[in-house]
Design an enzyme around this catalytic site. Structure first.
Site, PDB file in Angstrom:
ATOM      1  N   ARG A 117     -11.735  -3.811  -7.851  1.00 50.03           N
ATOM      2  CA  ARG A 117     -11.603  -4.755  -6.728  1.00 50.03           C
ATOM      3  C   ARG A 117     -12.978  -5.146  -6.207  1.00 50.03           C
ATOM      4  NH1 ARG A 117      -7.902  -2.573  -2.025  1.00 50.03           N
ATOM      5  NH2 ARG A 117      -9.642  -1.099  -1.910  1.00 50.03           N
TER       6      ARG A 117
ATOM      7  N   TYR B  51     -10.904  -0.904  10.385  1.00 50.02           N
ATOM      8  CA  TYR B  51     -12.136  -0.483   9.687  1.00 50.02           C
ATOM      9  C   TYR B  51     -12.422  -1.285   8.423  1.00 50.02           C
ATOM     10  CZ  TYR B  51      -8.591   2.456   7.345  1.00 50.02           C
ATOM     11  OH  TYR B  51      -7.466   2.905   6.706  1.00 50.02           O
ATOM     12  N   LYS B  52     -11.593  -2.305   8.135  1.00 51.75           N
ATOM     13  CA  LYS B  52     -11.840  -3.116   6.935  1.00 51.75           C
ATOM     14  C   LYS B  52     -12.666  -4.341   7.340  1.00 51.75           C
ATOM     15  CE  LYS B  52      -8.035  -0.870   4.657  1.00 51.75           C
ATOM     16  NZ  LYS B  52      -6.611  -0.826   4.332  1.00 51.75           N
TER      17      LYS B  52
ATOM     18  N   PHE C  42       0.858  -1.181   0.000  1.00 54.03           N
ATOM     19  CA  PHE C  42       0.000   0.000   0.000  1.00 54.03           C
ATOM     20  C   PHE C  42       0.901   1.240   0.000  1.00 54.03           C
ATOM     21  CE2 PHE C  42      -3.046   3.000   1.899  1.00 54.03           C
ATOM     22  CZ  PHE C  42      -4.200   2.672   1.216  1.00 54.03           C
TER      23      PHE C  42
ATOM     24  N   ASP D  53       2.018  -5.920   7.810  1.00 53.48           N
ATOM     25  CA  ASP D  53       0.828  -5.082   7.791  1.00 53.48           C
ATOM     26  C   ASP D  53      -0.355  -6.006   7.489  1.00 53.48           C
ATOM     27  OD1 ASP D  53      -1.311  -3.391   7.212  1.00 53.48           O
ATOM     28  OD2 ASP D  53       0.020  -1.802   6.504  1.00 53.48           O
TER      29      ASP D  53
HETATM   30  C1  LIG Z   1      -5.921   0.390   4.344  1.00 55.42           C
HETATM   31  C2  LIG Z   1      -4.449   0.303   4.502  1.00 55.42           C
HETATM   32  C3  LIG Z   1      -3.754   1.334   5.136  1.00 55.42           C
HETATM   33  C4  LIG Z   1      -4.449   2.597   5.579  1.00 55.42           C
HETATM   34  O1  LIG Z   1      -3.709   3.366   6.461  1.00 55.42           O
HETATM   35  P1  LIG Z   1      -4.403   4.565   7.250  1.00 55.42           P
HETATM   36  O2  LIG Z   1      -3.324   5.175   8.022  1.00 55.42           O
HETATM   37  O3  LIG Z   1      -5.503   3.963   8.082  1.00 55.42           O
HETATM   38  O4  LIG Z   1      -4.998   5.494   6.247  1.00 55.42           O
HETATM   39  C5  LIG Z   1      -2.377   1.169   5.296  1.00 55.42           C
HETATM   40  N1  LIG Z   1      -1.746   0.053   4.854  1.00 55.42           N
HETATM   41  C6  LIG Z   1      -2.405  -0.949   4.251  1.00 55.42           C
HETATM   42  C7  LIG Z   1      -1.673  -2.167   3.803  1.00 55.42           C
HETATM   43  C8  LIG Z   1      -3.785  -0.860   4.056  1.00 55.42           C
HETATM   44  O5  LIG Z   1      -4.440  -1.844   3.444  1.00 55.42           O
END
Ligand SMILES: *Cc1c(COP(=O)(O)O)cnc(C)c1O
Length: 425
Positions: free
Chosen positions: A385, A237-238, A136, A212
């Site tokens: 997705r 939140y996912k 990400f 992560d």
């Molecule tokens: C969704 C996601 C994030 C989001 O980070 P925020 O700080 O909550 O905006 C970070 N890393 C990964 C791998 C994600 O899937």
């Protein structure tokens, strides 16, 4: 605009199959635990923002009205002070961690930064962080910033295109690696790393690993202790359904000699002594920094409870079945319209979302949302997705989605939409 109307079901038995699978789905009762004001809407973006558990509504109302409205500051000692710790303990079994090694704190980006800087400081003198090009973007940006700040360290961004990502990562790790940090499930393709293998390779080179778990927690069984992982972070939140912007969790193995570089009063051994010198707490609380956002922190609990109640074995089994079913139907019904599957075909190497590539992907996504009542999301340049959250996604949802996509390609619906992207998708 009116939703597209479905024609007759294709005579391939897929409709009957979807209905039969839903009828015997051991998780089907969980669907009614989530708010669903529009029963016609198919929500396939739980990998980005999980649906709202109905018990969260009452929970948040109670925090606002009773704990804040009535109890006021008395709620800090009686309820709020240890909440991040308590919710961390509830998340722990989902990631194979001991309850005392997990805590909620800050956003994912911020906890990543804290743990990456902490890790680099724990393994000084090594030259590079191994990360991949599937990660990400925030993980890449944060790792680069941490490396610059600590100094003498650079990113090795492993190119995973056309190769086995696991092999490529293992090949990139050497005695100069300071840290390996990867997304367990890649946000775009849904590729799922073999956590055990990568962690072992890192440890053989004497380096730390930070996972992560944002796209795997709550939907893929994870065993951090079992594979001796050092550090982990993840979104709530996912697939945990904690609500927009709910704070992230972090894990630090008791064996990892890592400290929190962002020392704030919440990580202090005795915060209410208000002393001028910083003494870190001995527990995982030392990774907290400042006052927690209590409203969104409180909203995490009900979603986590649902995942725990359903159990990750059953969730993973259904997740694999949903993604397999979607891929089968896509191959059969969507390939003629120019779609190709961009996620691993091996279910063992795939998380719970499937990406389809299409040259008109942005238009298709808009038409699906506005005309077909299907909500996927779009990741540039051409990925759509489709996230399958086993607690509330049914086999009928998968089937209907594919038929609605077919429908979008009939007629002139796509012509209504621009081919260039808006800012938030
Ligand atoms: C969704 C996601 C994030 C989001 O980070 P925020 O700080 O909550 O905006 C970070 N890393 C990964 C791998 C994600 O899937």
């Amino acid at each position: 605009m009116k939703p597209v109307s479905l024609g007759p079901f294709p005579a391939d038995g897929s409709h009957t199959e979807a209905v039969a699978r839903d009828a015997t789905d051991p998780l089907r009762r969980f669907r009614q635990e989530f708010a669903s004001p529009d029963p016609d809407l198919i929500y396939l973006d739980g990998n980005s923002l999980g649906r709202l558990p109905t018990t969260t509504i009452g929970r948040v109302a109670e925090v606002v009205t009773d704990e804040w409205g009535t109890q006021l500051i008395r709620s800090w000692p009686s309820r709020w002070w240890d909440l991040a710790d308590e919710i961390g303990s509830q998340i722990a079994p989902l990631i194979g961690a001991a309850p005392e090694d997990v805590i909620v704190a800050d956003s994912t980006s911020v906890v990543l930064f804290k743990l990456i800087v902490g890790a680099l400081q724990a393994v000084p003198g090594r030259k590079h962080i191994v990360i991949d090009d599937m990660n990400f973007p925030t993980d890449l940006y944060v790792a680069a910033a941490a490396a610059r700040l600590v100094g003498d360290t650079e990113l090795t961004v492993v190119d995973t295109d056309g190769v086995d990502p696991g092999d490529a990562i293992v090949a990139a790790i050497d005695s100069q690696t300071a840290l390996v940090t990867l997304s367990h499930v890649a946000f775009k393709s849904g590729y799922l790393y073999d956590m055990d293998r990568i962690t072992r390779a890192a440890h053989e080179a004497g380096t730390l690993v930070l996972w992560d778990l944002s796209h795997s927690v709550g939907v893929v069984p994870i065993d951090l202790r079992g594979c001796s992982a050092d550090l982990a972070v993840g979104c709530t939140y996912k697939y945990l359904n904690g609500g927009p912007g709910s704070p992230a969790f972090l894990y630090v193995s008791p064996a990892a000699d890592v400290e929190n570089p962002l020392s704030g009063w919440w990580g202090h051994q005795d915060p209410f002594a208000f002393t001028t010198d910083y003494q870190p707490d001995d527990s995982i609380k030392r990774f907290q920094t400042g006052t927690m956002p209590v409203l969104s922190l409180s909203a995490i609990e009900p979603g986590v409870a649902l995942v725990c109640e359903a159990g990750l074995e059953a969730i993973r089994r259904k997740s694999v079945e949903l993604t397999e079913f979607f891929i089968q139907l896509s191959d059969r019904l969507l390939r003629p319209s120019g779609f190709s599957v961009a996620s691993p075909r091996d279910a063992g190497r795939r998380g719970s979302h499937v990406s389809l590539c299409h040259e008109d992907g942005w238009r298709v996504t808009q038409a699906l949302i506005a005309d077909a009542k299907v909500i996927p999301d779009f990741r540039a340049p051409d990925n759509i997705r489709f996230g399958f959250a086993p607690l509330y996604t049914s086999f009928a949802d998968v089937h209907t989605t594919v038929l609605r996509i077919v429908e979008v390609f009939q007629g002139t619906i796509l012509d209504r939409y621009p081919s260039t992207r808006d800012s938030v998708t």
